[in-house]
Design an enzyme around this catalytic site. Structure first.
Site, PDB file in Angstrom:
ATOM      1  N   GLY A  84       5.634  10.436  36.911  1.00 52.42           N
ATOM      2  CA  GLY A  84       6.263  11.798  37.026  1.00 52.42           C
ATOM      3  C   GLY A  84       6.584  12.533  35.660  1.00 52.42           C
ATOM      4  O   GLY A  84       5.852  12.474  34.710  1.00 52.42           O
TER       5      GLY A  84
ATOM      6  N   GLN B 240       0.744   4.198  46.279  1.00 54.34           N
ATOM      7  CA  GLN B 240      -0.266   3.976  47.092  1.00 54.34           C
ATOM      8  C   GLN B 240      -0.536   4.359  48.164  1.00 54.34           C
ATOM      9  O   GLN B 240      -1.517   4.448  48.873  1.00 54.34           O
ATOM     10  CB  GLN B 240      -0.145   2.202  47.211  1.00 54.34           C
ATOM     11  CG  GLN B 240      -0.202   1.441  45.775  1.00 54.34           C
ATOM     12  CD  GLN B 240      -1.510   1.401  44.949  1.00 54.34           C
ATOM     13  OE1 GLN B 240      -2.650   1.788  45.236  1.00 54.34           O
ATOM     14  NE2 GLN B 240      -1.389   1.543  43.550  1.00 54.34           N
TER      15      GLN B 240
ATOM     16  N   HIS C  56      21.026   1.316  27.268  1.00 58.44           N
ATOM     17  CA  HIS C  56      21.046   2.321  28.088  1.00 58.44           C
ATOM     18  C   HIS C  56      21.401   3.642  27.531  1.00 58.44           C
ATOM     19  O   HIS C  56      22.255   4.306  27.879  1.00 58.44           O
ATOM     20  CB  HIS C  56      21.579   2.296  29.378  1.00 58.44           C
ATOM     21  CG  HIS C  56      21.145   2.763  30.562  1.00 58.44           C
ATOM     22  ND1 HIS C  56      21.059   2.543  31.685  1.00 58.44           N
ATOM     23  CD2 HIS C  56      20.264   4.050  30.500  1.00 58.44           C
ATOM     24  CE1 HIS C  56      20.521   3.275  32.583  1.00 58.44           C
ATOM     25  NE2 HIS C  56      19.916   4.338  31.884  1.00 58.44           N
TER      26      HIS C  56
END
Lengths: 355, 355
Positions: B176, B200, B318
């Protein structure tokens, strides 16, 4: 046997490179046998009668070594791009050629320069420590915790906020091959301006600057004074040679002139940056962060060193060229320089000692 | 007062953003007053009668919260690009709109992805520790100490050695916006090939791939199976959404298939990577190193976590979007989504809950 050329190698260059020397039937190769810096005493004992010596940055190449080697010495080859450990006049006087390893480490050091610029802005020192000291489970997330300046511009912002995409300005103290390779890497991050300081004895060359701007796809490449470079740059990269001319070129005045959101990266030589001034600047917030691969007085940089204790300061133990590919290239080049020098051939990378 | 719309804000968004809400005369704003995660009990108490709720990743948006708020609730706005904490069906059923903050963090996460790829190859965990634990003065330099794979290709090698410049291949699990922004940054490092795995269920689109290759100036962009991506990539970037479909997509089989010189970067969600398998892979040398911003089960990642103990593994707490510019953009967007949703206007970034 009598016709063999004696060469002294101050460090084992590994299984990919040593055969270039060891398998050469014309050579009598003596290699420092330990995995530590070559002892001076051993070097002087073994240099006697040598035709070639392969050194690292750690070996001083001076009158003493050259006189000890004696008149058979044809070449000294260093596995380094720097040559502050070599007395070029002493080499010139004796007609001893000198090889070094430029260029091959350009990409490795440019990689590290970008890495340190990112790490400085991202508080990598403090954030990795949180995890490595087991504090993550207790870490209090908040919307702006550990936030620093973003190296890149924001290109997509779906809110019509005041956050209009801006550009970034890179400042280079010294603008040679490594600096230009670093600039190339910064362009996709949104760096559209490049300022640099150069040798004041050479004239400005706006046409060359414009050609570089076109080459790298940036809006501007321009040589400036140090004060403008400090004032305008979002990331300052120290990439000039060491020595007296650049000693503490990054001092308190320079650091005070930087943007509070800027980062400083030094991957050149420790002497260019005044460590005490930089530590003070980080404590007082004159700039945001720093990434330092080289420190004045290294490797004597212990826990009490001001930069080790400074906030938002990443310090690495001089690993600029430390990748497999680059060190293999440097070792290969050092061996090839040695061989060519011994045989009176053109060396792949010879430094003119008459500069 | 009776006509005011009650909004609950689960975290103080700082002096640049809160005035957007606090200064709006139509709103009655209730803000969680502490610098820690908003307590569920407080949220449920204050949500009663709310027209809007602004949450972080830490607040579950579920039937309980929505029922407690009641029929006046028009909009929930999260300051995050992820929405695994929100029950989209529960929102849809009640006709409550949902805002999130995509895109604005694309560049920050792409920056961090490149930083972690560099740090993994450069042994940043071990090399920074040498300095931070005071070992630099005793550190034994050697020609290949701490050398790992170089992220970039070597473009200039003055020795005519076997070191011909090669190209690098980037592999993206998920392709993306963040992946593409990462690819753009990698091009000047010598990455000329891009492999990716995609959904897929959507057909291959070679024309779109060729257009992307042209856009980024690389030789090839191609969707492949996981096994080929593992086998061919010099750097693998995990940038797909979390959830059941991608759970442990990077497992022992994938890691065994990687190049021994490759690095793995995860800046997406911890669940995509099997932590135990990655730790084993690093101990056994199936790949060279890893850079991890997210860990399954975070923040419960203590000193005994296998990835914290693994060699050549950088673990960050994070901080993918943690830059001033990006968090300000996210907070602004979250506030604007909330306001637009309250007033029935077009939201800058609304997620369709009927997906």
């Amino acid at each position: 046997m009598a016709d063999k050329l004696k060469v002294v190698v101050c460090r084992d260059l590994g299984p990919d490179v040593m055969p270039l020397l060891l398998n050469n039937p014309q050579l009598d190769v003596v290699v420092w046998p330990h995995n530590k810096v070559c002892e001076r005493k051993w070097l002087l004992e073994n240099a006697q009668g040598a035709s070639g010596i392969l050194v690292m940055l750690s070996e001083k190449v001076d009158d003493e070594l050259l006189d000890t080697a004696g008149p058979k010495l044809r070449v000294v080859s260093t596995m380094s791009v720097g040559y502050e450990h070599a007395d070029l006049k002493a080499l010139l006087t004796r007609g001893v050629r000198f090889g070094y390893t430029p260029d091959v480490l350009t990409d490795a050091v440019a990689d590290l320069s970008v890495m340190l610029a990112l790490m400085a802005g991202r508080n990598a020192k403090e954030t990795t420590e949180i995890v490595q000291t087991g504090q993550w489970p207790n870490f209090v997330w908040s919307p702006f915790a550990f936030c620093g300046p973003q190296l890149s511009t924001i290109t997509t912002d779906p809110s019509a906020s005041a956050l209009t995409p801006t550009t970034r300005t890179a400042g280079f103290i010294g603008f040679g091959r490594i600096a230009q390779a670093t600039l190339a890497r910064l362009v996709p991050f949104g760096f559209a301006r490049c300022l640099y300081t150069g040798n004041q004895r050479t004239p400005q060359d706006p046409a060359a600057d414009a050609a570089l701007a076109a080459k790298f796809g940036v809006r501007e490449v321009r040589r400036v004074e140090l004060a403008e470079l400090a004032r305008e740059s979002d990331a300052v990269f120290v990439l000039a040679p060491g020595g007296a001319a650049t000693y503490h070129i990054v001092d308190e005045a320079f650091l005070k002139g930087m943007k509070k959101t800027a980062v400083l990266v030094n991957t050149a030589r420790g002497t260019l940056v005044d460590s005490d001034a930089l530590a003070k600047a980080l404590h007082e917030g004159w700039l945001y962060g720093a990434g330092i691969d080289v420190v004045e007085g290294e490797p004597n940089v212990g826990l009490d060193h001001p930069l080790v204790k400074a906030p938002r300061c990443i310090v690495l133990p001089h690993i600029g060229s430390a990748t497999n590919e680059t060190r293999l290239g440097m070792a290969t080049l050092a061996a090839k320089n040695l061989l060519a020098g011994l045989l009176g051939q053109e060396m792949p990378a010879e430094l003119s000692t008459s500069r």
